[in-house]
Design a protein around this motif. Structure first.
Motif, PDB file in Angstrom:
ATOM      1  N   ALA A 224       0.827  -1.210   0.000  1.00 50.84           N
ATOM      2  CA  ALA A 224       0.000   0.000   0.000  1.00 50.84           C
ATOM      3  C   ALA A 224       0.861   1.260   0.000  1.00 50.84           C
ATOM      4  CB  ALA A 224      -0.930  -0.013   1.211  1.00 50.84           C
ATOM      5  N   ILE A 225       1.923   1.245   0.803  1.00 48.29           N
ATOM      6  CA  ILE A 225       2.817   2.410   0.863  1.00 48.29           C
ATOM      7  C   ILE A 225       3.538   2.603  -0.464  1.00 48.29           C
ATOM      8  CG2 ILE A 225       4.909   3.310   1.955  1.00 48.29           C
ATOM      9  CD1 ILE A 225       3.956   2.029   4.561  1.00 48.29           C
ATOM     10  N   ALA A 226       3.998   1.512  -1.078  1.00 47.86           N
ATOM     11  CA  ALA A 226       4.664   1.616  -2.377  1.00 47.86           C
ATOM     12  C   ALA A 226       3.714   2.147  -3.444  1.00 47.86           C
ATOM     13  CB  ALA A 226       5.209   0.246  -2.794  1.00 47.86           C
ATOM     14  N   PHE A 227       2.450   1.724  -3.399  1.00 48.40           N
ATOM     15  CA  PHE A 227       1.443   2.213  -4.346  1.00 48.40           C
ATOM     16  C   PHE A 227       1.276   3.724  -4.219  1.00 48.40           C
ATOM     17  CE2 PHE A 227      -3.029   3.615  -4.159  1.00 48.40           C
ATOM     18  CZ  PHE A 227      -3.291   3.693  -5.524  1.00 48.40           C
ATOM     19  N   ALA A 228       1.099   4.230  -3.002  1.00 46.03           N
ATOM     20  CA  ALA A 228       0.833   5.653  -2.812  1.00 46.03           C
ATOM     21  C   ALA A 228       2.071   6.505  -3.104  1.00 46.03           C
ATOM     22  CB  ALA A 228       0.342   5.903  -1.388  1.00 46.03           C
ATOM     23  N   LEU A 229       3.241   6.075  -2.636  1.00 44.08           N
ATOM     24  CA  LEU A 229       4.452   6.880  -2.804  1.00 44.08           C
ATOM     25  C   LEU A 229       4.962   6.875  -4.235  1.00 44.08           C
ATOM     26  CD1 LEU A 229       6.481   6.070   0.439  1.00 44.08           C
ATOM     27  CD2 LEU A 229       5.115   8.094  -0.079  1.00 44.08           C
ATOM     28  N   ASN A 230       4.515   5.925  -5.048  1.00 44.06           N
ATOM     29  CA  ASN A 230       4.982   5.877  -6.429  1.00 44.06           C
ATOM     30  C   ASN A 230       4.486   7.071  -7.242  1.00 44.06           C
ATOM     31  OD1 ASN A 230       6.496   4.043  -8.360  1.00 44.06           O
ATOM     32  ND2 ASN A 230       4.592   4.339  -9.510  1.00 44.06           N
ATOM     33  N   TYR A 231       3.487   7.785  -6.739  1.00 42.23           N
ATOM     34  CA  TYR A 231       3.020   8.987  -7.431  1.00 42.23           C
ATOM     35  C   TYR A 231       4.049  10.111  -7.367  1.00 42.23           C
ATOM     36  CZ  TYR A 231      -1.734   7.279  -8.172  1.00 42.23           C
ATOM     37  OH  TYR A 231      -2.831   6.576  -8.617  1.00 42.23           O
TER      38      TYR A 231
END
Length: 346
Positions: A224-231
């Motif tokens: 979840a953190i990787a998904f959000a921070l990838n922006y």
């Protein structure tokens, strides 16, 4: 002539410095405005399509609802991931303290001394305080989003009127140039965010699978953190890679396992960011990598975390507007990775 030219350059530099100072000092005004313009560019096609078949205000309500759902989905993923991470950290902070002491002793035995204050600061209270600070920043972002949505609501109601004003004879030819640039910017921003969203979903999914494969705890939270921070280009993937590596050190108590996790996560970020994304964005969105790095760090310095997120969209706008003006077209060409971007029409 030379003196006049120097005076003009000095005036332009002075004006640029003053504008940047204003953007920094008045960021509470300009940050919501910049985000509102970005959101309007992304959701306007939906608003335009809906209001053809239903009343304007009903279409606006549906558009805002869809926008809120999308933003909450991204924000909730990182908020949930940080909350799970904080709970695990509070229960297992002793692992980090033990690993830190062991590594400090090993380094001192090999002639590398660790400063005393750093050793005293590394404790449970420091780690919990770090997460509380991150939660506080999330709360400030939530307040920012409220102002943004109010601005988006008002802006969506004015888009068509603004278009009509740009077409008035009294504002030509600048009006036509701005309208054309806005159309192209909107299309590029929507493509950029669509590709970024796909890459973020793919990154989060692969990170979750990898974390489960290597036995890393909190696999879903890391995904979840990787998904959000990838922006956030560059900074986001770096943070999403560094944190799991640190936790792998505490969990496995082995630097070999931590190195394997670090290499695996970086490989995931590299393949998706350097292979899939450029092929999905295509030449129309090609931007100099140096310009992207500079934009992310510069707007992070100016506006903090919101600036890091919106830095690349601002860069896209600057390139497109610069390509419309002959005097600045060369700058747009240098910033972009497309040799034909300077013609203002491709």
């Amino acid at each position: 002539m030379v003196g006049a030219g120097r005076g003009q350059v000095t005036g332009l530099v002075t004006a640029a410095v003053l504008v940047l100072a204003l953007l920094n000092v008045a960021q509470s005004v300009f940050v919501p405005l910049a985000f509102a313009v970005l959101v309007i560019a992304l959701v306007w096609p939906l608003q335009a399509a809906l209001q053809r078949v239903m009343p304007r205000l009903v279409a606006l309500l549906i558009t805002l609802l869809v926008t809120i759902i999308a933003v909450v989905a991204v924000g909730s993923s990182i908020a949930w991931g940080l909350s799970v991470l904080g709970h695990w950290l509070f229960l297992n902070a002793g692992r980090f303290q033990t690993v830190y002491i062991d590594w400090t002793q090993w380094l001192e035995e090999h002639g590398v001394a660790i400063a005393g204050p750093l050793s005293e600061q590394f404790n449970v209270g420091w780690l919990v305080g770090l997460l509380q600070g991150a939660a506080g920043r999330m709360n400030s972002v939530a307040g920012l989003m409220l102002v943004v949505f109010i601005s988006v609501m008002l802006g969506l109601l004015e888009v068509e009127d603004f278009k009509r004003r740009l077409l008035l004879r009294s504002v030509q030819p600048q009006g036509a140039m701005i309208l054309e640039a806005n159309f192209r910017i909107g299309a590029k921003l929507r493509r950029f965010m669509a590709v970024r969203t796909f890459a973020s979903v793919l990154t989060g999914l692969v990170v979750w699978i990898f974390a489960r494969f290597v036995g890393l705890e909190l696999a879903a939270a890391w995904g979840a953190i990787a998904f959000a921070l990838n922006y956030i280009p560059f900074l986001g993937p770096f943070i999403a890679t560094a944190f799991p590596t640190l936790f792998a050190i505490a969990q496995f108590e082995s630097w070999q396992s931590a190195v394997f996790v670090f290499v695996g996560l970086n490989l995931i970020q590299f393949v998706i960011g350097s292979y899939f994304e450029p092929r999905l964005t295509g030449a129309s969105l090609a931007i100099s990598p140096f310009a992207v790095i500079f934009a992310v760090f510069f707007w992070s310095f100016m506006w903090g975390l919101p600036g890091a997120f919106i830095g690349v969209p601002i860069l896209i706008c600057l390139i497109e507007y610069g390509a419309q003006v002959p005097a600045t077209r060369w700058i747009a060409t240098l910033l972009s990775g497309n040799e034909g971007s300077g013609d203002g029409g491709n």
